[in-house]
Enzyme design. Structure first.
Site, PDB file in Angstrom:
ATOM      1  N   CYS A   1       0.857  -1.110   0.115  1.00  0.00           N
ATOM      2  CA  CYS A   1      -0.141   0.039   0.088  1.00  0.00           C
ATOM      3  C   CYS A   1       0.529   1.475   0.052  1.00  0.00           C
ATOM      4  CB  CYS A   1      -1.018  -0.055   1.264  1.00  0.00           C
ATOM      5  SG  CYS A   1      -2.163  -1.277   1.055  1.00  0.00           S
TER       6      CYS A   1
HETATM    7  N1  LIG Z   1      -2.653  -5.969   1.943  1.00  0.00           N
HETATM    8  C1  LIG Z   1      -2.982  -4.820   2.687  1.00  0.00           C
HETATM    9  O1  LIG Z   1      -2.659  -4.487   3.963  1.00  0.00           O
HETATM   10  C2  LIG Z   1      -3.989  -3.801   1.816  1.00  0.00           C
HETATM   11  C3  LIG Z   1      -4.685  -2.901   2.638  1.00  0.00           C
HETATM   12  C4  LIG Z   1      -5.537  -2.113   2.106  1.00  0.00           C
HETATM   13  C5  LIG Z   1      -5.958  -2.118   0.705  1.00  0.00           C
HETATM   14  N2  LIG Z   1      -5.124  -2.925  -0.181  1.00  0.00           N
HETATM   15  C6  LIG Z   1      -5.471  -3.019  -1.508  1.00  0.00           C
HETATM   16  O2  LIG Z   1      -6.234  -4.219  -1.844  1.00  0.00           O
HETATM   17  C7  LIG Z   1      -6.225  -4.854  -3.108  1.00  0.00           C
HETATM   18  C8  LIG Z   1      -5.639  -6.287  -2.985  1.00  0.00           C
HETATM   19  O3  LIG Z   1      -4.646  -6.264  -1.991  1.00  0.00           O
HETATM   20  P1  LIG Z   1      -4.224  -7.753  -1.300  1.00  0.00           P
HETATM   21  O4  LIG Z   1      -2.968  -7.357  -0.258  1.00  0.00           O
HETATM   22  O5  LIG Z   1      -5.239  -8.643  -0.747  1.00  0.00           O
HETATM   23  O6  LIG Z   1      -3.237  -8.533  -2.449  1.00  0.00           O
HETATM   24  P2  LIG Z   1      -2.848 -10.094  -2.601  1.00  0.00           P
HETATM   25  O7  LIG Z   1      -1.962 -10.190  -3.363  1.00  0.00           O
HETATM   26  O8  LIG Z   1      -2.862 -10.332  -1.162  1.00  0.00           O
HETATM   27  O9  LIG Z   1      -4.344 -10.912  -3.098  1.00  0.00           O
HETATM   28  C9  LIG Z   1      -4.838 -10.680  -4.357  1.00  0.00           C
HETATM   29  C10 LIG Z   1      -5.558 -11.722  -4.625  1.00  0.00           C
HETATM   30  O10 LIG Z   1      -6.070 -11.892  -5.814  1.00  0.00           O
HETATM   31  C11 LIG Z   1      -6.057 -12.901  -7.157  1.00  0.00           C
HETATM   32  N3  LIG Z   1      -5.926 -12.499  -8.278  1.00  0.00           N
HETATM   33  C12 LIG Z   1      -5.252 -11.728  -9.095  1.00  0.00           C
HETATM   34  N4  LIG Z   1      -5.842 -11.552 -10.207  1.00  0.00           N
HETATM   35  C13 LIG Z   1      -7.118 -12.093 -10.226  1.00  0.00           C
HETATM   36  C14 LIG Z   1      -8.148 -12.069 -11.126  1.00  0.00           C
HETATM   37  N5  LIG Z   1      -8.064 -11.628 -12.256  1.00  0.00           N
HETATM   38  N6  LIG Z   1      -9.130 -12.931 -10.542  1.00  0.00           N
HETATM   39  C15 LIG Z   1      -9.328 -13.438  -9.496  1.00  0.00           C
HETATM   40  N7  LIG Z   1      -8.176 -13.397  -8.734  1.00  0.00           N
HETATM   41  C16 LIG Z   1      -7.293 -12.644  -9.044  1.00  0.00           C
HETATM   42  C17 LIG Z   1      -4.428 -13.359  -6.717  1.00  0.00           C
HETATM   43  O11 LIG Z   1      -4.102 -14.531  -7.000  1.00  0.00           O
HETATM   44  C18 LIG Z   1      -4.513 -13.021  -5.021  1.00  0.00           C
HETATM   45  O12 LIG Z   1      -4.973 -14.327  -4.220  1.00  0.00           O
HETATM   46  C19 LIG Z   1      -4.775  -3.969  -3.590  1.00  0.00           C
HETATM   47  O13 LIG Z   1      -5.407  -2.881  -4.486  1.00  0.00           O
HETATM   48  C20 LIG Z   1      -4.490  -3.411  -2.412  1.00  0.00           C
HETATM   49  O14 LIG Z   1      -3.615  -2.183  -2.724  1.00  0.00           O
HETATM   50  C21 LIG Z   1      -4.291  -4.061   0.342  1.00  0.00           C
END
Ligand SMILES: NC(=O)c1ccc[n+]([C@@H]2O[C@H](COP(=O)([O-])OP(=O)(O)OC[C@H]3O[C@@H](n4cnc5c(N)ncnc54)[C@H](O)[C@@H]3O)[C@@H](O)[C@H]2O)c1
Length: 467
Positions: free
Chosen positions: A275
């Protein structure tokens, strides 16, 4: 309210709705679990078959979600996972939680949002609600997602409903989680907002409606830019304190006694995670499209990106005091996750520090109770490493320098102080001054050279006396 929206509202309020979550990572899995916990039928969709299989087996791979909870929700039939997007045809809602990384050029990489939205569009049906949660630039929901969903003729706000709601989860935070962090929601129309608010009201304590998806998108970027800029500021203050021989940690502790107008941020080896190092550049990119040059974001980015170099200089300086060169020295990195008590190494500054140390000839090992293996693909050294186990404090004496890059709880810092000949602490894990501990943003220890010349075992005696 149309019959489509009234029907969805009723299904949500009566918990009859079947809700989907696309992307089951750090954000998506806790959300899918929260929906299931509230009585909805929650179906997770991910391209990664290993994650889907784990959930189907009743196992969690996210530290903030227990396997016991996943197993119980699986057994109740309220939580399911699949790689098959066709299930969307039978869902009432879909939340999109896919990654939003940066390209090497620091431009947004929208490919995950595009491919997930295209897959949803194939199964979009009248009366369905789609909510984007991935952090992204203001305008994404209406300019990118909406046209992709409308390609087959259904219209947002009329035939289906569309909103943005940023995820604000803080992995590893014991006080705040998906359930009790207020959820900001902005729909493309008032009805879209109302339905998205109704979805979250089933499972989340507080819902905060805003006037549009753009406002909701900007809220998240304000929050993360605020953090990035303040961390940049405090990192710069730490660099100044380092030169001035003032302990920045003591300064922050005293400053935060002011009951108003000050909020503590802490320096460290640099920014990490999915993030804070990334999201502000989504905003910067969008602002530049309008001819606006954001200055704070770029400046904070430069200061924060310089921190791993500063840490490497600090390690070299500390070794130098002990008449050693970085080249050939054995350095143990303690903590490679980007922050305390989590297993996430994405964008972790520890990896940058390790890459730089390796380049300068240091012989590296690491220890991180949350990250048992470091793949060679994840860092510039290019070879795999396994975490050392620190069950025996005498292991610290095997290294010329121990560098604390993440202050995980549960590390034996007392044993480290007693055993290690030299420590560089970038997190203030060791709060007191010791002759062989160099802390980031604090005066250099006065007797560092003497310590090195002391006979073996003196460490124990001094630690006994000081702790
Ligand atoms: N990790 C954090 O602390 C956090 C906090 C707030 C917001 N976010 C935001 O949330 C979003 C997700 O982050 P995250 O940390 O959960 O990511 P992550 O990488 O942990 O998880 C994303 C998941 O999406 C899956 N994926 C990718 N492309 C896909 C598709 N086309 N169809 C289905 N699944 C798909 C991946 O396999 C993965 O399991 C990002 O935009 C991030 O900036 C993250």
């Amino acid at each position: 309210m149309s019959s489509l929206s009234a029907r969805l509202l009723k299904r949500l309020e009566s918990r009859q709705a079947r809700v989907g979550t696309v992307g089951l990572g750090y954000v998506g899995l806790p959300l899918a679990v929260e929906f299931a916990r509230s009585g909805l039928t929650s179906i997770g969709i991910d391209l990664d078959a290993r994650k889907v299989d784990a959930i189907q087996r009743g196992e969690s791979y996210i530290p903030d979600v227990s396997s016991a909870e996943v197993a119980a929700l699986r057994a109740s039939g309220r939580l399911q996972a699949t790689t098959d997007f066709s299930v969307i045809a039978a869902l009432d809602t879909v939340n999109v939680c896919v990654p939003t990384p940066l390209r090497k050029t620091k431009d947004p990489d929208m490919s995950y949002i595009i491919s997930a939205t295209e897959a949803i569009a194939e199964h979009l049906h009248p009366g369905m609600l789609v909510v984007l949660e991935s952090t992204t630039y203001p305008g994404t929901t209406e300019e990118l997602v909406q046209p992709l969903l409308e390609r087959r003729g259904l219209k947002a706000g009329v035939d289906f409903f569309l909103a943005f709601s940023p995820e604000r989860v803080d992995p590893g935070n014991r006080a705040f989680n998906t359930h009790n962090v207020p959820k900001v929601v902005g729909g493309t129309t008032p009805v879209c907002s109302e339905l998205a608010c109704a979805l979250y009201a089933t499972s989340i304590e507080t819902v905060v409606p805003v006037s549009s998806p753009r406002v909701a998108e900007m809220v998240k970027l304000l929050e993360n830019t605020f953090r990035a800029v303040n961390i940049g500021l405090v990192n710069e203050i730490a660099l100044m304190c380092d030169k001035l021989g003032i302990d920045v940690w003591e300064v922050i502790d005293a400053a935060k006694t002011k009951p108003f107008g000050f909020m503590p941020f802490y320096p460290g080896p640099g920014l990490g995670g999915h993030c804070i190092p990334i999201d502000p550049f989504y905003l910067s990119w969008k602002a530049k499209q309008t001819g606006f040059e954001p200055r704070f974001i770029e400046l904070a980015g430069q200061v924060n990106a310089s921190m791993p170099h500063f840490v490497v200089d600090k390690i070299a300086e500390a070794l130098n005091v002990q008449k050693k060169a970085l080249n050939g020295s054995r350095v143990l990195i303690v903590g490679i996750a980007y922050k305390r008590d989590i297993d996430d190494i994405r964008e972790s500054p520890a990896l940058d520090v390790m890459g730089l140390l390796h380049q300068k000839g240091a012989r590296l090992s690491y220890c991180d109770p949350f990250v048992p293996v470091l793949s060679g693909r994840a860092w510039a050294g290019g070879f795999d490493l396994q975490s050392e186990t620190l069950d025996n404090a005498s292991i610290f004496s095997d290294y010329d320098c121990v560098a604390i890059l993440t202050d995980h709880r549960g590390v034996d810092y007392k044993g480290m102080i007693a055993g290690a000949p030299l420590i560089v602490d970038t997190r203030n894990a060791i709060k007191q001054a010791y002759p062989h501990v160099f802390r980031l943003g604090a005066p250099q220890p006065t007797h560092a050279a003497v310590w090195n010349d002391a006979p073996m075992g003196i460490g124990d005696a001094v630690v006994q006396a000081i702790i």
